[in-house]
Enzyme design. Structure first.
Site, PDB file in Angstrom:
ATOM      1  N   ASP A 109       2.636   7.845  14.076  1.00  0.00           N
ATOM      2  CA  ASP A 109       3.797   7.258  13.406  1.00  0.00           C
ATOM      3  C   ASP A 109       4.838   8.361  13.248  1.00  0.00           C
ATOM      4  O   ASP A 109       4.554   9.412  12.665  1.00  0.00           O
ATOM      5  CB  ASP A 109       3.364   6.715  12.033  1.00  0.00           C
ATOM      6  CG  ASP A 109       4.117   5.471  11.627  1.00  0.00           C
ATOM      7  OD1 ASP A 109       5.337   5.446  11.839  1.00  0.00           O
ATOM      8  OD2 ASP A 109       3.491   4.545  11.084  1.00  0.00           O
ATOM      9  N   ASP A 210       9.300   4.819  13.063  1.00  0.00           N
ATOM     10  CA  ASP A 210       9.645   4.176  11.803  1.00  0.00           C
ATOM     11  C   ASP A 210      11.161   3.959  11.673  1.00  0.00           C
ATOM     12  O   ASP A 210      11.933   4.907  11.892  1.00  0.00           O
ATOM     13  CB  ASP A 210       9.160   5.106  10.676  1.00  0.00           C
ATOM     14  CG  ASP A 210       9.183   4.456   9.316  1.00  0.00           C
ATOM     15  OD1 ASP A 210       8.403   3.519   9.102  1.00  0.00           O
ATOM     16  OD2 ASP A 210       9.990   4.893   8.464  1.00  0.00           O
ATOM     17  N   GLU A 252      10.508   0.646  15.553  1.00  0.00           N
ATOM     18  CA  GLU A 252      10.576  -0.386  14.515  1.00  0.00           C
ATOM     19  C   GLU A 252      12.048  -0.721  14.274  1.00  0.00           C
ATOM     20  O   GLU A 252      12.825   0.142  13.887  1.00  0.00           O
ATOM     21  CB  GLU A 252       9.945   0.117  13.207  1.00  0.00           C
ATOM     22  CG  GLU A 252       9.895  -0.970  12.151  1.00  0.00           C
ATOM     23  CD  GLU A 252       9.674  -0.447  10.724  1.00  0.00           C
ATOM     24  OE1 GLU A 252       9.176  -1.210   9.892  1.00  0.00           O
ATOM     25  OE2 GLU A 252      10.034   0.715  10.442  1.00  0.00           O
ATOM     26  N   HIS A 326       1.147  -3.133   7.903  1.00  0.00           N
ATOM     27  CA  HIS A 326       0.923  -2.633   6.548  1.00  0.00           C
ATOM     28  C   HIS A 326       2.057  -2.996   5.584  1.00  0.00           C
ATOM     29  O   HIS A 326       1.970  -2.679   4.405  1.00  0.00           O
ATOM     30  CB  HIS A 326       0.766  -1.116   6.614  1.00  0.00           C
ATOM     31  CG  HIS A 326       2.024  -0.448   7.082  1.00  0.00           C
ATOM     32  ND1 HIS A 326       2.528  -0.615   8.351  1.00  0.00           N
ATOM     33  CD2 HIS A 326       2.912   0.343   6.436  1.00  0.00           C
ATOM     34  CE1 HIS A 326       3.652   0.057   8.469  1.00  0.00           C
ATOM     35  NE2 HIS A 326       3.913   0.654   7.322  1.00  0.00           N
ATOM     36  N   ASP A 327       3.125  -3.605   6.096  1.00  0.00           N
ATOM     37  CA  ASP A 327       4.235  -4.011   5.227  1.00  0.00           C
ATOM     38  C   ASP A 327       4.254  -5.518   4.991  1.00  0.00           C
ATOM     39  O   ASP A 327       5.108  -6.012   4.251  1.00  0.00           O
ATOM     40  CB  ASP A 327       5.581  -3.631   5.881  1.00  0.00           C
ATOM     41  CG  ASP A 327       5.780  -2.127   5.996  1.00  0.00           C
ATOM     42  OD1 ASP A 327       5.281  -1.392   5.120  1.00  0.00           O
ATOM     43  OD2 ASP A 327       6.444  -1.694   6.960  1.00  0.00           O
TER      44      ASP A 327
END
Ligand code: NOJ
Length: 550
Positions: A109, A210, A252, A326-327
């Protein structure tokens, strides 16, 4: 490994990442190996066999770098050190190596829109206005004694924080402990690329980037996503780092349209492999409002959005396919049915998505059908986004009950409860006290049980992954939506070199009929033991899903 080609859709072979199935690990919640209640890298290593059995070929590892954990690792204080709770650099190297031995690549990430306020650059930057690192971040003078403008943080409140010492505000699009880097500054970019090369040299399989759409921001113009220099930076990054390696990169990008997606992923432009876009994930929120302002999902709308993405990228882009991360809340609790049809709806989501064109992502526990974990008070919440939203809206007069309800529906902790491995204490996640409580349903929902039951969701995922490896049609075939009389029935064709598959799924707790126009040659996979193709009017029971060759 040095890259040899960069064409999309090269007949039946393509790039490795077009054939990959990615599994996302949120390390804090995956497997604890030392009893401190926090997942770690040795824990992941212990579970590699499980992942190999599932059949996945890449892991997207949420951040494992040194971090004070204001946002669970998305606030990085040292990009070239491993978070103490997670282990050491030697553990990380061991993970890369052990994963590679079973054909799994590690996607790191990359969080470079911002750092932690404890990063050395920021510690220096805030010392004085003329510190050499000052310009690594975004500073503005107060305007009439207040914030420079109305820009808001994604985690509630103003995006500007006053630094008392130097009398200027710095920008933070997330928490005030996540100051935004100044990408206009060439030195920042150079340092970031050098750090990326450090990781690439270790043999990683690529980067998940990210909120990468924010790096070209123009805060004075209140512009955050898709700034004018975004793609210039990405091309520069490609050239200065990963472009020389055979790796995958996935950006993302929250507000991307297919046109924007092509800017990132058209191979001719030499930017990223693909983006992770969220248009379908916004369908249960009111238009123009934020994620907490709920509305029911329209399956018609979902078909429209997913089909648009399936058909519009052509050779200029590649889709990421996902329901969870995870969000996001757990999909079975969100759009499925976690009471009466947990297994059935879980398999339906899997079949519907994994037959589409693109690279599928499975979020840890999805393959077990893990569900949301409801809370009753704000004291139980760890996630900074939910806590900040709660405080802000409570002060603005919203009712506590409604706020807790929104957190239960959309809060990020739902996805972050520890992985449910077995029926023992704390679901086999830890021998200590888990940092976030385990969902009590672990006695019923756990990996050990799933592995013992040939009918479990786990084996549906395993079979879908296996099918993708076997049939180029799944990777390369054309997509066509089927018009159905019932909105809740989602059906489509995939077609490749004269072979045609039909996929149908009932997205509801009611039975529906599906009018079959083709002759069925072979049943490929299904989540129902009783499906019959004897007549052209096919009964779809609640959450039935199947794939046939026609
Ligand atoms: C997106 C990440 O997925 C999320 O978890 C994080 O809080 C923000 N970016 C900020 O890094």
């Amino acid at each position: 490994m040095i890259k040899e080609h960069n064409e999309l859709q090269e007949e039946s072979t393509g790039n490795w990442w077009q054939n990959a199935v990615v599994y996302q690990i949120y390390p804090r919640s995956f497997q604890d190996s030392n009893g401190d209640g926090i997942g770690d890298i040795q824990g992941i290593i212990q579970r590699i066999d499980y992942l190999a059995k599932l059949g996945i070929t890449a892991i997207w590892l949420s951040p494992v770098y040194q971090s004070p954990n204001d946002d669970n690792g998305y606030d990085i204080s040292d990009y070239q050190e491993i978070m103490t709770e997670f282990g050491t650099m030697a553990d990380m190297e061991e993970l890369i190596q052990k994963a590679e031995e079973v054909g799994i690549k590690i996607i790191m990430d990359l969080v470079v829109n911002h750092t932690s306020d404890e990063h050395r650059w920021f510690v220096e930057a805030r010392k004085s206005k003329n510190n050499p690192y000052r310009d690594y971040y975004i500073w503005r003078d107060p305007v009439e004694g207040k914030e420079p403008n109305e820009l808001r943080s994604i985690f509630s409140g103003s995006a500007w924080q006053l630094d008392e010492e130097t009398g200027q505000y710095y920008l933070h699009l997330f928490s005030k402990r996540q100051p935004d880097l100044n990408w206009e500054n060439q030195a920042v970019r150079k340092d970031v690329y050098a750090m990326m090369n450090f990781w690439l040299e270790k043999g990683i399989g690529g980067f998940r980037m990210d909120v990468i759409d924010l790096i070209g921001k123009l805060p004075d113009d209140m512009l955050t996503a898709n700034g004018p220099k975004l793609h210039t930076y990405l091309r520069e990054m490609n050239q200065a780092s990963f472009g020389k390696y055979d790796v995958m990169t996935v950006g993302e990008t929250w507000g991307a349209t297919p046109e924007i997606a092509k800017l990132y992923s058209d191979p001719k432009r030499q930017e990223l492999s693909m983006i992770f876009q969220f248009e379908h994930m916004g369908l249960d929120q009111q238009e123009g409002k934020d994620k907490w302002d709920l509305q029911p999902l329209s399956v018609e709308k979902l078909k429209e959005v997913l089909s648009k993405w399936q058909t519009s990228l052509g050779s200029q882009g590649w889709n990421s396919l996902f329901w969870n991360n995870h969000d996001l809340p757990r999909i079975i609790s969100r759009w499925g049915n976690d009471r009466d049809y947990r297994e059935k709806s879980g398999k339906m989501f899997a079949i519907l998505l994994h037959m589409m064109k693109g690279t599928p992502y499975i979020y840890q526990g999805e393959e077990l059908g893990m569900t949301n974990r409801p809370i009753t008070s704000i004291e139980e919440v760890e996630d900074i986004e939910s806590v900040n939203m709660y405080n802000e809206r409570l002060a603005a007069g919203h009712s506590e009950e409604k706020l807790i309800h929104s957190i239960n529906v959309k809060g990020r902790d739902n996805a972050r409860t520890p992985m449910q491995w077995d029926d023992s204490k704390n679901a086999g996640f830890t021998e200590g006290t888990p940092w976030l409580p385990v969902n009590e349903n672990y006695h019923e929902i756990n990996a050990e049980k799933a592995l013992e039951n040939p009918d479990s969701i786990f084996y549906t995922y395993q079979k879908l992954i296996q099918l993708r490896k076997e049939y180029p049609l799944i990777v390369w075939g054309d997509y066509e939506l089927v018009n159905t009389t019932k909105a809740e029935v989602f059906a489509y064709y995939r077609e490749y070199k004269g072979e045609r598959w039909l996929i149908a799924a009932n997205f509801s707790s009611q039975s529906h009929t599906f009018e079959l126009k083709d002759t069925v040659q072979e049943l490929i996979i299904s989540n129902s033991s009783s499906v019959s193709f004897a007549s052209s009017s096919i009964q779809l029971k609640p959450y039935d899903a199947w794939v046939v060759r026609v």
